[in-house]
Design a protein around this motif. Structure first.
Motif, PDB file in Angstrom:
ATOM      1  N   LYS A  76       0.818  -1.210   0.000  1.00 16.04           N
ATOM      2  CA  LYS A  76       0.000   0.000   0.000  1.00 16.04           C
ATOM      3  C   LYS A  76       0.855   1.266   0.000  1.00 16.04           C
ATOM      4  N   LEU A  77       1.782   1.339  -0.947  1.00 12.71           N
ATOM      5  CA  LEU A  77       2.634   2.517  -1.039  1.00 12.71           C
ATOM      6  C   LEU A  77       1.868   3.745  -1.525  1.00 12.71           C
ATOM      7  N   GLY A  78       0.720   3.505  -2.151  1.00 13.24           N
ATOM      8  CA  GLY A  78      -0.060   4.618  -2.646  1.00 13.24           C
ATOM      9  C   GLY A  78       0.537   5.265  -3.881  1.00 13.24           C
ATOM     10  N   ARG A  79       1.344   4.529  -4.609  1.00 15.43           N
ATOM     11  CA  ARG A  79       1.980   5.038  -5.827  1.00 15.43           C
ATOM     12  C   ARG A  79       1.540   4.203  -7.010  1.00 15.43           C
ATOM     13  N   GLY A  80       1.499   4.811  -8.182  1.00 17.21           N
ATOM     14  CA  GLY A  80       1.101   4.107  -9.384  1.00 17.21           C
ATOM     15  C   GLY A  80       2.227   3.277  -9.963  1.00 17.21           C
ATOM     16  N   GLU A  96      -0.236  -4.039  -7.074  1.00 14.81           N
ATOM     17  CA  GLU A  96      -1.418  -4.802  -6.689  1.00 14.81           C
ATOM     18  C   GLU A  96      -1.879  -4.487  -5.272  1.00 14.81           C
ATOM     19  N   SER A  97      -0.951  -4.234  -4.365  1.00 17.54           N
ATOM     20  CA  SER A  97      -1.340  -3.970  -2.986  1.00 17.54           C
ATOM     21  C   SER A  97      -2.129  -2.674  -2.869  1.00 17.54           C
ATOM     22  N   THR A  98      -1.649  -1.617  -3.490  1.00 16.99           N
ATOM     23  CA  THR A  98      -2.366  -0.345  -3.456  1.00 16.99           C
ATOM     24  C   THR A  98      -3.705  -0.454  -4.170  1.00 16.99           C
ATOM     25  N   ALA A  99      -3.730  -1.148  -5.313  1.00 20.79           N
ATOM     26  CA  ALA A  99      -4.978  -1.291  -6.072  1.00 20.79           C
ATOM     27  C   ALA A  99      -6.025  -2.044  -5.261  1.00 20.79           C
ATOM     28  N   GLN A 100      -5.607  -3.087  -4.568  1.00 21.78           N
ATOM     29  CA  GLN A 100      -6.549  -3.854  -3.766  1.00 21.78           C
ATOM     30  C   GLN A 100      -7.032  -3.055  -2.563  1.00 21.78           C
ATOM     31  N   ALA A 101      -6.113  -2.307  -1.954  1.00 21.31           N
ATOM     32  CA  ALA A 101      -6.498  -1.511  -0.790  1.00 21.31           C
ATOM     33  C   ALA A 101      -7.511  -0.439  -1.152  1.00 21.31           C
ATOM     34  N   ALA A 102      -7.447   0.034  -2.392  1.00 21.64           N
ATOM     35  CA  ALA A 102      -8.373   1.070  -2.847  1.00 21.64           C
ATOM     36  C   ALA A 102      -9.724   0.496  -3.250  1.00 21.64           C
ATOM     37  N   GLY A 103      -9.876  -0.812  -3.105  1.00 25.79           N
ATOM     38  CA  GLY A 103     -11.155  -1.438  -3.414  1.00 25.79           C
ATOM     39  C   GLY A 103     -11.386  -1.649  -4.894  1.00 25.79           C
ATOM     40  N   GLU A 134      -6.568  -8.043 -13.262  1.00 22.77           N
ATOM     41  CA  GLU A 134      -6.940  -7.348 -12.045  1.00 22.77           C
ATOM     42  C   GLU A 134      -6.143  -6.057 -11.924  1.00 22.77           C
ATOM     43  N   ASP A 135      -6.730  -5.031 -11.310  1.00 19.87           N
ATOM     44  CA  ASP A 135      -6.040  -3.759 -11.142  1.00 19.87           C
ATOM     45  C   ASP A 135      -4.707  -3.962 -10.432  1.00 19.87           C
ATOM     46  N   GLY A 136      -3.703  -3.280 -10.919  1.00 18.45           N
ATOM     47  CA  GLY A 136      -2.391  -3.325 -10.311  1.00 18.45           C
ATOM     48  C   GLY A 136      -1.478  -4.387 -10.869  1.00 18.45           C
ATOM     49  N   PHE A 137      -2.028  -5.365 -11.610  1.00 22.90           N
ATOM     50  CA  PHE A 137      -1.197  -6.429 -12.174  1.00 22.90           C
ATOM     51  C   PHE A 137      -0.310  -5.896 -13.289  1.00 22.90           C
TER      52      PHE A 137
END
Length: 394
Positions: free
Chosen positions: A21-25, A119-126, A61-64
């Protein structure tokens, strides 16, 4: 004889921040890794004329897919003569094989190869998407799995593991040595996701995901990017470290591109790729100083150990019991950075990065020995896989 006659060599490597969840793209992270790798190779962005990435702009999936080839070349303002991306390739290692071939045939001089995920940030953002949202109707191999709720490779690979257990007596206690080894090694990696000590009891008591896989048999979604530079041998820049030669590359796929249709279900695509790789070199498994082996699920690492000839077919269980053998100070250190089970799911490229920094003696506290020269890297292991034998030049 080396891969593409040794005309293409690895000259630099870089890695962004890695974390949960770094919050970076993904593009942000990819640029960090790319710039570090370019500088490490003694180059400037203007020197890069080729870019290769995996898997390209595919539905996922988002972030992949953190960033595509064109995302990165546009962001860096590169003038390229060759680019490639895609998923129909021998695993993530296919990008390096294609890049080396492009250099050997004169289509590029310095190629940036990278893999980026968030993937971690994307999943955390729902925004994490199930396969049914990526594709409204199941198609391809998913048609035979989704109706039964088997949406994850955890389900599919677990069936392979069960078959191997049935045939050869592999136990969960033996399989658990892979995540335990990764966790011990991750403790020396400042970028690793999980570093807290883990016992066999911790491993066995964790919740089951898909038998025989428990929580710690499954890799850790994270944010991060990794990049390497391949250069034409006669254009290598002064960098302070020797080039790394691709001694051999395995891209063999001898059976159907399938998760469940192999003739022998105690083998996987890793066996085809490894067989192909060893045909290209006079080196043998005992020449390898250390190995970085894909562990998206623990059993995939077990398959690579066997496929690459570090133990006989059916004997990976007893091999795993001797954890001192593959510890950092052992005969064959494996996954010295912690692998994807503890260091984070950088989706293959993390193993390549670790192999390079170990060969260059730049791994910091987790450096195994200063005299290592030969590394085996196995990436992938589902329906396709690729492997590399790397040699540090004197």
């Amino acid at each position: 004889m080396t891969f593409v006659d040794g005309k293409a060599v690895i000259t630099g490597a870089g890695q962004s921040a890695v974390g949960r969840k770094l919050g970076r793209g993904g593009l942000d992270l990819a640029i960090d890794a790319a710039l570090e790798a370019i500088a490490h190779a003694g180059l400037d962005p203007a020197d890069i004329d080729g870019v290769a990435s995996y898997p390209g702009p595919v539905p996922a999936e988002d972030g992949f897919v953190g960033a595509t080839t064109h995302d990165v070349r546009d962001a860096l303002g590169l003038r390229t003569t060759w680019v490639i991306s895609g998923s129909e390739t021998p695993g993530q290692a296919g990008t390096l094989m294609d890049a080396a071939a492009a250099i050997a045939t004169g289509r590029a001089t310095h190629v940036l190869c990278f893999r980026s995920v968030f993937e971690s940030t994307a999943q955390a953002a729902g925004r994490a998407q199930a396969l049914t949202r990526v594709a409204p109707r199941a198609s391809g191999h998913a048609e035979f799995r989704m109706p039964f709720g088997a949406a994850s490779p955890a389900n599919w690979i677990a069936l392979y593991a069960q078959r191997y257990m049935h045939e050869f007596g592999l136990t969960r206690e033996q399989l658990g040595q892979i995540p335990l080894n990764g966790r011990r090694n991750a403790a020396r990696n400042p970028k690793a996701i999980y570093t807290a000590p883990m016992t066999l009891e911790d491993y066995l008591s964790a919740r089951l995901i898909s038998y025989p896989f428990g929580l710690y048999d499954c890799d850790v979604p994270c944010d991060g990017a990794t990049a390497v530079i391949l250069s034409r041998r006669d254009a290598v820049a002064a960098s302070g470290h020797p080039p790394i030669v691709i001694e051999a590359a395995g891209s063999g796929l001898y059976e159907r591109h399938s998760w469940d249709q192999r003739a022998d279900l105690t083998t996987m695509a890793a066996h085809d790729a490894a067989h192909h790789m060893w045909q290209q070199t006079n080196l043998v498994p005992s020449d390898v100083d250390f190995a970085q082996l894909y562990d998206g699920f623990s059993y995939l690492c077990a398959q690579w150990i066997e496929a690459l000839g570090f133990c006989k077919h059916g004997e990976v269980g007893p091999f795993l019991e001797d954890s001192a053998y593959y510890a950092p100070d052992g005969t064959l250190p494996i996954n010295t950075h912690g692998g994807q089970l503890s260091a984070g799911r950088l989706h293959g490229y993390g193993f390549l990065h670790e192999a390079c920094v170990q060969l260059w003696g730049e791994a910091g506290e987790r450096q195994i020995r200063k005299d290592v020269e030969i590394a085996a890297v196995g990436i992938g292991g589902g329906p396709e896989a690729g492997c590399l034998l790397l040699r540090r030049e004197a």
